[in-house]
Design a protein around this motif. Sequence first.
Motif, PDB file in Angstrom:
ATOM      1  N   GLN A 228      20.035-120.573 -82.264  1.00 15.42           N
ATOM      2  CA  GLN A 228      20.503-119.556 -83.215  1.00 15.42           C
ATOM      3  C   GLN A 228      19.982-118.180 -82.842  1.00 15.42           C
ATOM      4  O   GLN A 228      20.699-117.178 -82.968  1.00 15.42           O
ATOM      5  N   ASN A 229      18.724-118.116 -82.368  1.00 16.02           N
ATOM      6  CA  ASN A 229      18.180-116.823 -81.930  1.00 16.02           C
ATOM      7  C   ASN A 229      18.965-116.280 -80.742  1.00 16.02           C
ATOM      8  O   ASN A 229      19.228-115.084 -80.647  1.00 16.02           O
ATOM      9  N   LYS A 230      19.320-117.208 -79.863  1.00 16.00           N
ATOM     10  CA  LYS A 230      20.108-116.796 -78.705  1.00 16.00           C
ATOM     11  C   LYS A 230      21.454-116.232 -79.170  1.00 16.00           C
ATOM     12  O   LYS A 230      21.902-115.187 -78.694  1.00 16.00           O
ATOM     13  N   TYR A 231      22.096-116.920 -80.125  1.00 12.32           N
ATOM     14  CA  TYR A 231      23.399-116.450 -80.601  1.00 12.32           C
ATOM     15  C   TYR A 231      23.269-115.082 -81.268  1.00 12.32           C
ATOM     16  O   TYR A 231      24.156-114.242 -81.169  1.00 12.32           O
ATOM     17  N   LYS A 232      22.140-114.870 -81.959  1.00  8.85           N
ATOM     18  CA  LYS A 232      21.913-113.564 -82.595  1.00  8.85           C
ATOM     19  C   LYS A 232      21.853-112.468 -81.535  1.00  8.85           C
ATOM     20  O   LYS A 232      22.427-111.390 -81.677  1.00  8.85           O
ATOM     21  N   LYS A 233      21.127-112.774 -80.462  1.00 11.99           N
ATOM     22  CA  LYS A 233      21.009-111.811 -79.369  1.00 11.99           C
ATOM     23  C   LYS A 233      22.401-111.519 -78.778  1.00 11.99           C
ATOM     24  O   LYS A 233      22.735-110.384 -78.485  1.00 11.99           O
ATOM     25  N   GLN A 235      25.186-111.707 -80.339  1.00 11.14           N
ATOM     26  CA  GLN A 235      25.915-110.886 -81.319  1.00 11.14           C
ATOM     27  C   GLN A 235      25.482-109.426 -81.247  1.00 11.14           C
ATOM     28  O   GLN A 235      26.282-108.524 -81.452  1.00 11.14           O
ATOM     29  N   GLN A 236      24.192-109.209 -80.983  1.00 10.19           N
ATOM     30  CA  GLN A 236      23.705-107.830 -80.903  1.00 10.19           C
ATOM     31  C   GLN A 236      24.202-107.121 -79.642  1.00 10.19           C
ATOM     32  O   GLN A 236      24.476-105.929 -79.661  1.00 10.19           O
ATOM     33  N   PRO A 287      30.825-113.101 -79.675  1.00  7.58           N
ATOM     34  CA  PRO A 287      30.509-112.477 -80.960  1.00  7.58           C
ATOM     35  C   PRO A 287      31.672-111.638 -81.485  1.00  7.58           C
ATOM     36  O   PRO A 287      32.320-110.944 -80.726  1.00  7.58           O
TER      37      PRO A 287
END
Lengths: 356, 264
Positions: A228-233, A235-236, A287
Amino acid sequence: MKELTLMKGNEALAEAAIRSGCDAYFGYPITPQSEVLEYLSLHAAKRTGMVVLQAESEVAAINMLYGAGGTGKKVMTSSSSPGISLMQEGISYIACAEIPCLIVNVVRGGPGLGTIQPSQGDYFQAVKGGGHGDYRLIVLAPSTVQEMVDFVPKAFDLAFRYRNPVMILADGALGQMMEKVELFEPIPRKTNIEPWATVGKPKTRQRNILTSLHIEPDKMEQINIHLQNKYKKIQQNEVQYESYKCDDAEIILTAYGLVARICKKTADMAREKGIKVGVFRPITLFPFPYNQIRELANKVKGILDVEMNAGQMIEDVKLAIEGKVPVEFHGRMGGVVPTPDEILLKIEEKFVGELV
Amino acid sequence: MDEENICIKENLVYEKPATLLDTPMHYCPGCGHGVAHRLLAEVIDELGIQEDTIGVAPVGCAVFAYNYLDIDMQEAAHGRASAVATGIKRLLPDKYVFSYQGDGDLAAIGTGETIHTCNRGENILIVFINNGIYGMTGGQMAPTTLVGMKSTTTPYGRDTKIMGNPLKITDLIAQLPGVYYATRCAVNTPNNVRRTKKALLRSFQYQKEKKGLCFVEIVSNCPSNWKMTPLESNKWLEENMIPFYPLGDLKSPEGKSIKPQNGE
Ligand SMILES: Cc1ncc(C[n+]2csc(CCOP(=O)(O)OP(=O)(O)O)c2C)c(N)n1
Ligand code: SF4
């Protein structure tokens, strides 16, 4: 020097794979994307020694991809809707084991065996998961044959940067239509060995294990948090979009892929009639450009989302605008492609009365 | 003589193979998986190919095989191990690649991948543990479950009218031109263990020579789900499994040599 040529989308994509230094392709024939396998069978091994293998099924193909991708090389598969459905189990495993690879879906009309005509009916499957568990693909949606070419090296870069499967989501028309394309100079094959790859364990390192199995719930939760942290990155950092005449627009058409091109034509026609229409086209479907659409919503009177499905991306559009302006929908299904005229009619029907 | 004087290097008959990690195995007491793992490790040691071997673990009781072998490994989805092994081998043709699969994995959900991998003659080794039952999920019928044999899903014994006949998958794939060597072994007696080791050694040797696919079936036991003690299970295996799945080569460079009884 860049090479200019006329090519079918599927073949252009296959040529781009060869030029990207792709090491292996595994696939199974299905219309409307079989030309990828055919083109590679004809050209790839002879020119570059690339491994090209026709698997016995999409299930086998995606698992060959998992194994091959585990060696840390550039690997890809392609298929169309029913075939991609069969691959979902494997894609979930690949996403969890964090194996970089390229998966191309040249979408056809469904559900079921459906039709071989173009569709965007696999948006949910591509963008929201498709297989089991919490995972995401990076999804790129080309709208021209040129982008079928350009997105291949881009997809490989993203796949390795994030150790994540990347999907090119094109509709059947893009696979089948011919357009002028500029081909890039071949990129040399990747020679570095990825530190995580299973290539045989030298004495100098611990063994590498590629697995999606973590039987302890705590460990499995940690893996999920990491993903999930990877996906957040992602998305950013990786949102891509295109906006067409949005600056002064009062109505925005949201569309992706081929449909966005049709919408551009619609916008031009609308402007001739004095209706200020712009087109916002997400290039990355995950994203998703939530922020950019939200900003637009502050400036416009309404949004018409146009897709070749029953309304799938519209859910993300609505999430983005948070109810600030009305969102209408125009969709065609089962392989029917919307025309600029019918979209314009919808604009007039839904919005124009209210504008004056 | 005291313990200290007995436990000296010169007296050691067996040592832990270097490729076998010092991790307690999760297998039930008396289960054939443990022996088969050890044999793989011994063979990898003897051939000196630890740095060049990549394994594929199945879904089934051997799902954690990678916890015990000190080599690079990938864990496959249920049934897909031979497709995963194909992918690895195609990109690393000079490395040694093997898959390790149970009967449910290889002969039920993965039948398609198994047959086609064998038919393509992928230059890999498939180790096939046939214990006639689904171990990991708690003792359901496998394709290889014997006629009349009880499992949680054949509680009255396997009835061929309902569930068909036990699948002799090794006999099937031995017919395929891509298969270079197909043999059926067991690990229930010291002799059978030695023969299994030889089969594994031969297979890796053939792989080095790029001869094609090698398939080593190991008729094994599942004391837990057969609901027997380890000793009883070995006896049952000898009296029931081996007569139906006779040990010996089904295909080898020297020609077929099925031995109808207990191997050697
Ligand atoms: C797609 C899928 N279906 C079912 C399962 C559940 N499952 C796990 S192990 C197994 C059977 C394994 O039996 P076998 O291959 O004979 O190996 P053993 O446990 O006996 O060593 C099944 C059905 C799964 N993990 N994935
Ligand atoms: S359940 Fe059966 S196959 Fe699994 S470890 Fe126990 S004895 Fe072995």
